[in-house]
Motif scaffolding. Structure first.
Motif, mmCIF file in Angstrom:
data_model
loop_
_atom_site.group_PDB
_atom_site.id
_atom_site.type_symbol
_atom_site.label_atom_id
_atom_site.label_comp_id
_atom_site.label_asym_id
_atom_site.label_seq_id
_atom_site.Cartn_x
_atom_site.Cartn_y
_atom_site.Cartn_z
ATOM 1 N N VAL A 1 -44.210 -79.993 -5.513
ATOM 2 C CA VAL A 1 -45.413 -79.191 -5.262
ATOM 3 C C VAL A 1 -45.582 -78.866 -3.788
ATOM 4 C CG1 VAL A 1 -47.933 -79.178 -5.489
ATOM 5 C CG2 VAL A 1 -46.528 -80.201 -7.293
ATOM 6 N N ALA A 2 -45.149 -79.777 -2.889
ATOM 7 C CA ALA A 2 -45.424 -79.641 -1.455
ATOM 8 C C ALA A 2 -44.989 -78.301 -0.858
ATOM 9 C CB ALA A 2 -44.786 -80.803 -0.686
ATOM 10 N N PRO A 3 -43.772 -77.805 -1.122
ATOM 11 C CA PRO A 3 -43.402 -76.512 -0.514
ATOM 12 C C PRO A 3 -44.302 -75.366 -0.950
ATOM 13 C CG PRO A 3 -41.459 -77.667 -1.327
ATOM 14 C CD PRO A 3 -42.644 -78.400 -1.856
ATOM 15 N N PHE A 4 -44.716 -75.367 -2.214
ATOM 16 C CA PHE A 4 -45.609 -74.312 -2.697
ATOM 17 C C PHE A 4 -46.983 -74.414 -2.028
ATOM 18 C CE2 PHE A 4 -42.717 -74.876 -6.421
ATOM 19 C CZ PHE A 4 -42.132 -73.621 -6.394
ATOM 20 N N VAL A 5 -47.497 -75.646 -1.938
ATOM 21 C CA VAL A 5 -48.797 -75.860 -1.302
ATOM 22 C C VAL A 5 -48.750 -75.423 0.157
ATOM 23 C CG1 VAL A 5 -50.457 -77.614 -0.560
ATOM 24 C CG2 VAL A 5 -49.493 -77.717 -2.859
ATOM 25 N N ALA A 6 -47.718 -75.863 0.868
ATOM 26 C CA ALA A 6 -47.619 -75.558 2.302
ATOM 27 C C ALA A 6 -47.501 -74.056 2.553
ATOM 28 C CB ALA A 6 -46.423 -76.291 2.901
ATOM 29 N N SER A 7 -46.621 -73.393 1.816
ATOM 30 C CA SER A 7 -46.448 -71.953 2.045
ATOM 31 C C SER A 7 -47.709 -71.185 1.676
ATOM 32 C CB SER A 7 -45.254 -71.424 1.255
ATOM 33 O OG SER A 7 -45.444 -71.571 -0.135
ATOM 34 N N ALA A 8 -48.404 -71.617 0.625
ATOM 35 C CA ALA A 8 -49.644 -70.953 0.223
ATOM 36 C C ALA A 8 -50.718 -71.102 1.297
ATOM 37 C CB ALA A 8 -50.136 -71.517 -1.106
ATOM 38 N N VAL A 9 -50.836 -72.310 1.869
ATOM 39 C CA VAL A 9 -51.852 -72.559 2.900
ATOM 40 C C VAL A 9 -51.552 -71.740 4.157
ATOM 41 C CG1 VAL A 9 -52.783 -74.299 4.478
ATOM 42 C CG2 VAL A 9 -52.474 -74.854 2.058
ATOM 43 N N VAL A 10 -50.296 -71.785 4.612
ATOM 44 C CA VAL A 10 -49.931 -71.064 5.831
ATOM 45 C C VAL A 10 -50.088 -69.560 5.643
ATOM 46 C CG1 VAL A 10 -48.053 -70.546 7.433
ATOM 47 C CG2 VAL A 10 -48.380 -72.881 6.603
ATOM 48 N N THR A 11 -49.662 -69.057 4.483
ATOM 49 C CA THR A 11 -49.753 -67.617 4.220
ATOM 50 C C THR A 11 -51.199 -67.162 4.073
ATOM 51 O OG1 THR A 11 -47.603 -67.656 3.103
ATOM 52 C CG2 THR A 11 -49.021 -65.762 2.679
ATOM 53 N N ALA A 12 -51.992 -67.942 3.331
ATOM 54 C CA ALA A 12 -53.376 -67.544 3.056
ATOM 55 C C ALA A 12 -54.260 -67.619 4.292
ATOM 56 C CB ALA A 12 -53.957 -68.418 1.940
ATOM 57 N N PHE A 13 -54.050 -68.641 5.128
ATOM 58 C CA PHE A 13 -54.937 -68.855 6.273
ATOM 59 C C PHE A 13 -54.307 -68.455 7.606
ATOM 60 C CE2 PHE A 13 -56.366 -71.812 2.979
ATOM 61 C CZ PHE A 13 -57.704 -71.451 2.888
ATOM 62 N N GLY A 14 -53.052 -68.007 7.582
ATOM 63 C CA GLY A 14 -52.445 -67.415 8.758
ATOM 64 C C GLY A 14 -52.137 -68.349 9.891
ATOM 65 N N GLY A 15 -51.616 -69.534 9.601
ATOM 66 C CA GLY A 15 -51.247 -70.425 10.691
ATOM 67 C C GLY A 15 -51.009 -71.839 10.209
#
Length: 414
Positions: free
Chosen positions: A374-388
């Motif tokens: 799950v971690a890669p999906f969570v991390a990429s979603a957070v970085v992409t959605a919040f921009g940093g």
């Protein structure tokens, strides 16, 4: 990399003549080689390759490839373990998995599209877990119960040793990816040849019986129905998820979020930070384990270390500097090492039934492997959605803090 590696040992038909010290040294080398591949390729070479192929979408692409490949790893580990159990032999699976990984790594070094990188990394994850499942089964196969604690501690040194060597090698070959991938392939293949040559299979009285899928599912549900075990499972899963959500993106964090000293590249920075983390982890693993035994307290060590892991995520947020990153890696290594060492001891004290210990520890391993999917999906979603990366640190910290709170309801352990 996954950790669902518990397999049921079978009675040996003949005594093992391998000297214990020699066996443990071989297992240390085999585990260190495996973790060198996981850390060096997964943390440096793979992100570097993806950044060159898709610089604008590297976060999302790495998350997608990392998540899908973890599914392959999680599925192949128990399947390979069961097959090696039923065959009654370990060496063919160790050698075959390593040689197949060599081929997969060579393939990775020669591709230049995200699709083929994803296919290659899935192949490497699958074949490395064939190797891993057979290697980890040697301890219950060959080491007496009274000496398994010492064996596990020695073999566990494969993480700081292998992780450090892997990142150092990867940082030196990041500009020559094909050479780097081939070098890691040679490392894992050589370790397999060494182990299988000097630690030969012991003849087995009979192959282990197959366990129906319905029975395995029933075992999973029955273990989680136990109050203390369920909370220990939850705490472990949240802690692992918070940790790997951040650590998996450290190369990009160093390049895009942290102010590095002039002339220091992200791979070179990784080569400095990884030994800091691993030394801190090794120290806290030993000290935390000894003190928790001496004071007969588990929950306080597990809870405090999980809380510390959550709090130190703030360091790179308030100080996105090189010194801040060094402090973060040292403190994070201390926290994660202590947590994993003492939490494992805590879990052994809340197992539902002593006679099902191996099975239930296998259930617990889902709390290690699942969050890594799950971690890669969570991390990429957070970085992409919040921009940093600042939101990623905060989310990772929050997950670890909630994991610390999950330890409080456990009643059967002090």
């Amino acid at each position: 990399m996954t950790t669902n590696d518990v397999t049921e040992p079978r009675p040996a038909a003949a005594p093992d003549r391998t000297r214990p010290r020699g066996l443990l040294l071989l297992l240390l080398v085999a585990n260190a080689a495996m973790l060198a591949v996981y850390m060096g390729v997964g943390s440096v070479l793979l992100p570097t390759q993806i950044a060159a192929i898709a610089p604008d979408d590297k976060v999302a692409v790495l998350g997608l490839i990392g998540g899908i490949s973890s599914v392959f790893a999680t599925a192949c580990n128990p399947i390979a373990g069961a097959l090696s159990d039923r065959s009654g032999r370990r060496s063919p699976w160790i050698l075959g998995g390593a040689l197949a990984s060599l081929a997969g790594l060579a393939f990775l070094g020669g591709v230049d599209t995200a699709l083929f990188v994803g296919i290659g990394w899935c192949l490497v994850q699958a074949t490395m877990n064939v190797y891993q499942a057979a290697v980890t089964a040697i301890v219950p196969d060959r080491v007496p119960v009274a000496k398994r604690g010492t064996a596990s501690a020695l073999v566990g040194l494969g993480l700081p040793i292998g992780g450090t060597v892997g990142v150092l090698v990867a940082s030196q070959t990041a500009g020559r990816l094909q050479t780097g991938y081939l070098l890691f392939g040679v490392i894992i293949a050589a370790s397999a040849v060494l182990l299988t040559a000097f630690c030969r299979d012991v003849p087995r009285a009979a192959p282990a019986p197959a366990v129906p899928a319905r029975t395995q599912l029933a075992a999973f549900l029955s273990a989680l129905a136990h109050h203390d075990f369920r909370w220990a499972f939850t705490g472990r899963a949240l802690m692992v998820l918070g940790y790997f959500s951040v650590i998996g993106y450290q190369l990009y964090i160093l390049g895009d979020h942290i102010e590095l000293p002039a002339g220091l590249t992200p791979p070179e920075a990784m080569a400095v930070l990884t030994p800091v983390t691993m030394v801190a982890m090794a120290v806290s693993t030993i000290v935390g384990g000894l003190l928790s035994d001496r004071w007969d307290r588990r929950k306080v060590f597990v809870g405090v270390s999980a809380a510390l892991a959550g709090l130190v995520m703030v360091v790179p947020v308030v100080s996105p500097t090189w010194s801040g990153m060094i402090a973060f890696n040292a403190l994070n290594g201390l926290a994660f090492g202590c947590f994993m060492a003492v939490d494992t001891a805590l879990v052994t004290l809340v197992l539902p039934r002593a006679e099902d210990a191996a099975r239930d520890m296998g259930v617990l391993n889902i709390a290690n492997a699942g969050p890594q999917i799950v971690a890669p999906f969570v991390a990429s979603a957070v970085v992409t959605a919040f921009g940093g990366y600042t939101p990623l640190f905060l989310v990772g910290g929050a997950l670890s803090l909630v994991g610390a709170l999950a330890i409080l309801p456990i009643r059967g352990v002090r």
